[in-house]
Design a protein around this motif. Structure first.
Motif, mmCIF file in Angstrom:
data_model
loop_
_atom_site.group_PDB
_atom_site.id
_atom_site.type_symbol
_atom_site.label_atom_id
_atom_site.label_comp_id
_atom_site.label_asym_id
_atom_site.label_seq_id
_atom_site.Cartn_x
_atom_site.Cartn_y
_atom_site.Cartn_z
ATOM 1 N N GLY A 157 9.576 -26.514 38.420
ATOM 2 C CA GLY A 157 8.953 -27.810 38.030
ATOM 3 C C GLY A 157 10.112 -28.509 37.866
ATOM 4 O O GLY A 157 11.477 -28.038 38.006
ATOM 5 N N GLN B 258 2.562 -38.672 45.139
ATOM 6 C CA GLN B 258 3.153 -37.653 44.264
ATOM 7 C C GLN B 258 3.848 -38.079 43.173
ATOM 8 O O GLN B 258 3.662 -37.874 41.956
ATOM 9 N N GLU C 68 8.579 -28.968 46.052
ATOM 10 C CA GLU C 68 6.973 -28.663 46.871
ATOM 11 C C GLU C 68 7.206 -27.615 47.692
ATOM 12 O O GLU C 68 6.548 -26.657 47.796
ATOM 13 N N LYS D 124 7.062 -32.557 36.508
ATOM 14 C CA LYS D 124 6.017 -31.616 36.566
ATOM 15 C C LYS D 124 6.298 -30.191 36.046
ATOM 16 O O LYS D 124 7.409 -29.639 35.782
ATOM 17 N N SER E 226 1.357 -39.401 40.318
ATOM 18 C CA SER E 226 0.619 -38.427 39.816
ATOM 19 C C SER E 226 1.733 -37.795 38.671
ATOM 20 O O SER E 226 1.505 -37.449 37.773
ATOM 21 N N ALA E 227 2.994 -37.814 38.972
ATOM 22 C CA ALA E 227 4.053 -37.279 38.223
ATOM 23 C C ALA E 227 4.715 -38.553 37.379
ATOM 24 O O ALA E 227 5.215 -37.902 36.302
#
Length: 846
Positions: free
Chosen positions: A99, A339, A84, A40, A342-343
């Motif tokens: 990130g 999560q 996060e 990320k 998507s990552a």
């Protein structure tokens, strides 16, 4: 620093050999050999290294590699969750987004170093024309779980000063800051775990144990630390066997034979769960059951291992585990794979197929396996993925990320917001080691000078529920921050041991030596194998397993059991004991009889028989005999300074007075016979004045000897501890032996002279001639005292005194009876013979 060019050259070679390009980032790396599994973007990048795949495992037909360990993605999710949470926190790093780049190390040292280099490389070489506003490298790396991989990574990135924070690498060797300068961890070092295990083993009384260690840096280093700590607690290892999953069958069989031939019943396992999985099958095959296992945090709290132990080989195992932890929101985050999807879509697909046993179908795929819809619910699955028993390790990842964030917060000087116009300076290990903060759950986080946290463990016991399911029960705590004697606390009543018993197993080479004995190490064997040798006389041991016996103090002696020093019995001839009472009674009776005879003689002092035998010397002799009887009483009772000096001097002077009187009587008899001869006037030279003077002279010589004895070296009370080891003989030391034997010798000289003269006068023609009675009395006297000398020398303790008293009484009674009883017989029973006519008539007849 000489290694930096070497690593730079290594990285250049990797860049030339492998060129790849990863899409989805502003700054694409040249020479990046691998792509991150999960990533990320952010202002500051934190690296992650976890083992998603096991490179050693055999592939199957369905996948290129066997489905990866599920815990690795959970570690990644813990990192993601922490980042996060920090990004959404307005008080920590405000205005700065974090990130991450998470790589797969495949449980391989080489791959671990490779991905670490990919993280260290940073963004210097960009194929785009966009300006890079991000750091030239990751600020820090979270990982790896395994000590061996962490060691390789830490050694290679150390020269670049990139901190590596591990959540699971426990090898003590990683605390060496000269070799691994940039390594930190949020899990305690095996230095503390080894000592905690040794202390726990000692607490249960196991001094004879076996050990199996993983044949790598983790196992060998951990077992070396355990062995060192065990020696301090007098714990011996019967064997320490290395094991690795790639060992040949021949090596494994040698391990089995060693365990079978051993006598220890406790096995300390410094191994990995994968090692135990293999050993379970081998142990079952060779019927190695009933052993008490002691485990490390690596496997003692492993639910998969508990599931595989269907034959209860590890039943009752006890060991140390990272304390349970709670991170609010983390469980829900882990159970939500959106999560991850998507990552890292590729790794998400693999895990989804593994968890739900389905497959995302391509057009040419077969219809043999069910198709994944992507709508499956993790919360409804009762599998290992939904098991949160590894939450303490997830928490370690979480704490590592927060340690980096707090350090960055201080480095950027963040207040209401953080400065993002300039890049933050790279983190240093020194800055990380100085960080100190509390998590939202209230746990205080800090590192020591070696980059290690405070060591805290829970003591876990494997138990079986009524449904025959394994349960991990916390039965104690260990905290290295407490004082040494209070670090370990245990609830023994709640522990269930091997073979489902409540009794602590016994594992010793030799049974404990009871009090009264000491340990003697058996030749050629460890110190835990010993014989119990009874303490010698006068020595004790009042603790079990004593290595030596303590000598009792001078006035004390060991009891029968040799476990206590008791005061020595004090022995002397006392008035309370039978012998003392008898001798006292005889002494008093003798003195009383002498006084009675003295009264009789005084009453009949004008009778011929009393007059004829020198009444003056007779009275003096009776008086001195009374003193002789009484002086024997000074020998009875506890010796004191005055009694010691009195007893020998009084005895010597009184007996010389007696013998002087007897000698005077003897001389009078001889002189009286010569006086009856015509023309003899010898009696004028030995009349009463001369008799008194001779008695006085003889006695004064003895008085002079006694005075010299008392002046030069008088007798004194003495504790004789040489004669008996368990008794103290209270006696009178002679002081000067010459003085004692001079006193005794002078008495003997006078007695011998008296005996000789009496013997010569025994047949003189006198009706009242007492020479023969004196002869008998002197014969008894000399016999008694000649016998006394060897008896006195050889008699032990109080019997020495008794022999001396007996000699005094015997010789006194001999004189009393032989000299005075015949006269008393005539005075009392034959008064008709006590006349002058009878005396003169007898003389005329003769």
């Amino acid at each position: 620093m000489w290694m930096e060019p070497v690593f730079a050259l290594l990285h250049l070679v990797m860049t030339i050999i492998i060129f790849s390009k990863c899409n989805g980032t502003d700054c694409t790396l040249l020479g990046e050999s691998v792509c991150p599994q999960i990533s990320k973007d952010g202002d500051v990048i934190i690296g992650g290294i976890f083992s998603f795949h096991s490179s050693w495992e055999i592939t199957d037909l369905s996948y290129l590699v066997k489905p990866p360990p599920l815990k690795s993605i959970q570690f990644s999710q813990s990192l993601m969750f922490a980042i996060e949470e920090i990004n959404n926190n307005s008080s920590l790093l405000p205005g700065v987004s974090l990130g991450y780049k998470i790589y797969d190390a495949c449980t391989s040292k080489a791959v671990g170093v490779q991905v670490a280099m990919a993280l260290v490389n940073g963004n210097e070489n960009s194929v785009s024309n966009k300006p890079c506003t991000k750091p030239a490298q990751v600020q820090a790396i979270i990982g790896e779980s395994f000590s061996s991989v962490s060691m390789a990574v830490a050694m290679n990135i150390g020269p670049f000063s990139i901190p590596l924070i591990s959540h699971g690498a426990t090898c003590e060797c990683l605390s060496d800051k000269k070799k691994y300068p940039s390594f930190l961890r949020t899990i305690p070092s095996d230095y503390h775990q080894s000592r905690a295990l040794a202390e726990m083993v000692r607490h249960f009384g196991w001094t004879w144990v076996g050990a199996i260690r993983r044949d790598d840096d983790y196992g060998n280093s951990g077992m070396a630390a355990f062995t060192q700590a065990a020696q301090q607690w007098d714990i011996c290892l019967e064997y320490s066997l290395p094991f690795f999953k790639t060992y040949s069958q021949e090596k494994v069989l040698r391990i089995i034979e060693q365990i079978k031939s051993s006598t220890s019943r406790v096995i300390v396992g410094f191994v990995d769960p994968s090692d135990i999985e293999i050993l379970l099958d081998v142990f079952l095959e060779h019927n190695i059951t009933g052993y008490q296992w002691v485990g490390t945090e690596a496997w003692i709290l492993n639910p998969l291992l508990a599931t595989l132990d269907k034959h209860n080989i590890l039943q009752g195992a006890i060991g140390l585990a990272v304390p349970k932890a709670k991170v609010t929101g983390l469980k829900d985050f882990i159970l939500d794979l959106n999560q991850v999807k998507s990552a890292g879509s590729a790794i998400f697909t693999k895990y989804w197929e593994t968890i739900f046993h389905c497959k995302y179908k391509a057009k040419n795929d077969s219809e043999d396996s069910p198709s994944c819809t992507g709508e499956e619910e993790l919360s409804e699955m009762n599998n290992i993925f939904s098991d949160m028993s590894l939450m303490p390790y997830f928490n370690n990842v979480y704490k590592g990320v927060y340690a980096i964030a707090h350090t960055l917060h201080d480095l950027l000087g963040c207040k209401e917001t953080c400065s993002t116009k300039k890049q933050p300076d790279p983190l240093t290990v020194k800055q990380l080691r100085m960080v100190r903060f509390k998590t939202k759950e209230g746990e205080e986080i800090y590192f020591d000078k070696n980059g290690d946290p405070a060591a805290r463990y829970e003591v876990i016991n494997w138990q079986t529920s009524k449904e025959r399911q394994h349960e991990f029960v916390t039965v104690g705590l260990y905290d290295s921050t407490f004082p040494v004697n209070s670090r370990l606390t245990l609830n023994l009543s709640s522990i269930v041991w091997a073979q489902n018993t409540n009794k602590v197993p016994i594992s010793v080479c030799s049974e404990s030596c009871p009090t009264g004995t000491r340990k003697a190490v058996q030749k050629g064997k460890p110190v835990c194998c010993f014989d119990c040798i009874p303490c010698a006389e006068g020595e004790i041991s009042n603790i079990t397993d004593s290595i030596k016996c303590e000598q009792c103090y001078q006035d004390y002696w060991s009891n029968t059991h040799r476990n206590e020093c008791i005061k020595k019995e004090i022995e002397y001839l006392s008035y309370e004991e039978t012998m003392g009472i008898l001798l006292t009674a005889v002494s008093i009776v003798g003195a009383f009889m002498t006084l009675i005879i003295l009264i009789i003689f005084f009453k009949y002092k004008n009778t011929p028989i009393v007059k004829a035998h020198n009444s003056e010397l007779s009275f003096l002799l009776l008086f001195s005999l009374t003193l002789c009887f009484l002086c024997s009483l000074t020998f009875i009772g506890q010796p004191s300074e005055w009694s010691c000096m009195l007893r020998h001097t009084a005895f010597g002077i009184n007996f010389v007075l007696c013998i002087s009187c007897v000698l005077g009587k003897t001389i009078v008899v001889l002189m009286a016979f010569r006086a009856t001869l015509p023309g003899s006037n010898v009696m004028k030279w030995f009349g009463p004045p001369q008799q008194r003077l001779s008695v006085l002279a003889f006695t004064l010589i003895q008085v002079l000897i006694c005075v010299l004895w008392l002046i030069i070296s008088p007798p004194f009370p003495f504790k004789n501890q040489k004669l008996y080891k368990d008794k103290i003989i209270l006696e009178c030391h002679l002081g000067s032996s010459i003085g004692f034997w001079a006193v005794l010798g002078y008495i003997g000289l006078l007695a011998s002279l008296c005996f000789l003269l009496a013997f010569l006068a025994r047949k003189l023609p006198d009706n009242f001639n007492e020479a023969k009675f004196i002869t008998f009395s002197m014969l008894i006297f000399c016999a008694v005292w000649i016998t006394f000398i060897p008896s006195y020398v050889s008699s032990p303790g109080k019997f020495t005194v008794a022999v001396e008293i007996f000699a005094i009484l015997a010789s006194s009674f001999g004189l009393l009876f032989c000299i005075f009883l015949p006269k008393c017989y005539i005075i009392i029973l034959k008064p008709e013979k006590n006349t002058k006519k009878q005396l003169i008539g007898k003389i005329q007849n003769k």
